[in-house]
Design an enzyme around this catalytic site. Structure first.
Site, PDB file in Angstrom:
ATOM      1  N   CYS A 154      26.258  31.193 110.936  1.00  0.00           N
ATOM      2  CA  CYS A 154      27.646  30.946 110.538  1.00  0.00           C
ATOM      3  C   CYS A 154      28.111  29.573 111.028  1.00  0.00           C
ATOM      4  O   CYS A 154      29.267  29.205 110.847  1.00  0.00           O
ATOM      5  CB  CYS A 154      28.567  32.037 111.085  1.00  0.00           C
ATOM      6  SG  CYS A 154      28.672  32.057 112.890  1.00  0.00           S
ATOM      7  N   CYS A 164      48.753  32.713  99.264  1.00  0.00           N
ATOM      8  CA  CYS A 164      49.289  33.177 100.538  1.00  0.00           C
ATOM      9  C   CYS A 164      50.632  32.513 100.824  1.00  0.00           C
ATOM     10  O   CYS A 164      50.737  31.276 100.805  1.00  0.00           O
ATOM     11  CB  CYS A 164      48.296  32.870 101.652  1.00  0.00           C
ATOM     12  SG  CYS A 164      48.893  33.325 103.292  1.00  0.00           S
TER      13      CYS A 164
END
Length: 370
Positions: free
Chosen positions: A325, A3
């Site tokens: 999560c 990225c």
């Protein structure tokens, strides 16, 4: 690929290390949480969905830039908005949609947006702008009309009102659930899940499929007349899968909008017959008295089960699957379940957040005594 916005962008934190190292770090992190609480756990299985390109929804900020320009993107650590042209976390279909969306100039100071692509190719956007900005866009017409002309489903505001066009006039109509996500039946055939663009779902149906596969693997011995409860069903990602297996499922949810979509999804997939829905704040209230429970599935928010942990113990369910999560709150709940006689028999990390420190955990628990 690497990225180009790393490490300035705060969305990801692991682009500087290999994906293998990421898997080891996440596994080690979960092992450390278990060890710190002296919880006995089996070996952790790490399940990859791929190192990037998974996401089918994108949440971002739109902001007026210098000299009349516009920025769309994410924040750095100092809360400065970074204009992002490409995000490697997006599926190819969503990246293409985002690239096209960036060409639209919204005359606002600041607002939030969400883009979605559905399994059948549907494209939708949710513009969470101020009432003033929404009113202006409805009166200005051309910007919203251009989205509608491109077959983009447009929702606005906190209630997700749909923007419709009739004889050149733009109006707000009732929210319209569309098949933005999917779950799977016992043969892993896709079942559409309708929702609003603004509703919560998992970030990707790639990772959702991995979790449903785990659910089926861990419930392989459950009989078709099993009595099951589920905490936090949302739109029905796991509910419909359990119903498709022939289980009788009672769900407990505090989001009224989600339960309406759950009813719709169960009905349209012809799975509503064995479903019971209970609406209420079951993190903080008692369960209604019911028949004995064979199996429980819990998928709480980041805050964990809270009072539902003791309610779950009270049901004396023979087995349980805990999906989370946020492993820190999950570990607190697991401590109580283990003290009540449950044993962790399997643990999986489903890596639906590659290149970040986050991950999804699936834990299978068995009652060791009754």
């Amino acid at each position: 690929m690497k990225c180009t916005y790393f490490p300035t962008c705060q969305g990801c934190s692991y682009w500087n290390i290999s994906y293998l190292e990421q898997s080891l770090l996440k596994t080690k992190n979960l092992e450390s949480l278990f060890l710190a609480e002296r919880l006995s756990a089996p070996a952790i299985e790490f399940v990859s969905c791929g190192p990037q390109g998974l996401r089918h929804r994108l949440d971002f900020t739109i902001q007026e830039g210098p000299a009349g320009t516009q920025q769309m993107g994410f924040y750095d650590q100092d809360r400065n908005l970074i204009d992002i042209a490409q995000c490697l976390q997006l599926s190819p279909e969503l990246q293409q949609f985002f690239s096209e969306f960036r060409s639209i100039h919204f005359p606002i100071k600041k607002g939030s947006a969400r883009l979605r692509v559905g399994p059948t190719g549907l494209r939708g956007c949710w513009l969470d702008f101020s009432n003033f900005d929404i009113k202006y866009l409805l009166e200005e017409k051309s910007i919203l009309q251009s989205l509608i002309d491109k077959k983009i489903h447009v929702e606005v505001g906190q209630k997700g009102k749909k923007v419709t066009s009739l004889d050149g006039v733009l109006k707000l109509s009732d929210p319209e659930p569309m098949p933005w996500f999917e779950t799977y039946d016992a043969d892993l055939k896709a079942l559409p899940l309708k929702a609003l663009v603004s509703d919560f779902t998992q970030p990707s149906w790639y990772s959702a499929k991995k979790m449903v596969e785990t659910l089926f693997d861990w419930t392989a011995t459950q009989k078709t007349d099993t009595t099951a409860i589920e905490f936090g069903p949302g739109l029905g990602q796991f509910t419909l899968a359990l119903l498709a297996k022939g289980l009788n499922v009672s769900v407990f949810e505090n989001d009224a909008s989600a339960t309406e979509c759950l009813k719709l999804n169960a009905t349209e997939n012809k799975l509503a017959e064995n479903l019971k829905i209970h609406l209420g704040d079951y993190q903080n209230k008692s369960l209604p008295d019911s028949a004995p429970v064979d199996f429980a599935l819990v998928n709480p928010p980041r805050s964990g089960l809270k009072k539902f942990t003791q309610e779950l113990i009270r049901t004396n369910a023979k087995s349980c699957i805990y999906i989370s999560c946020f492993p820190e709150s999950m570990v607190e709940d697991l401590k109580q379940l283990i003290e009540a006689g449950y044993v962790m028999s399997a643990v999986k990390i489903i890596d639906q957040f590659p290149q970040t420190k986050h991950y999804e955990v699936c834990v299978k628990l068995q009652k060791s005594f009754f």
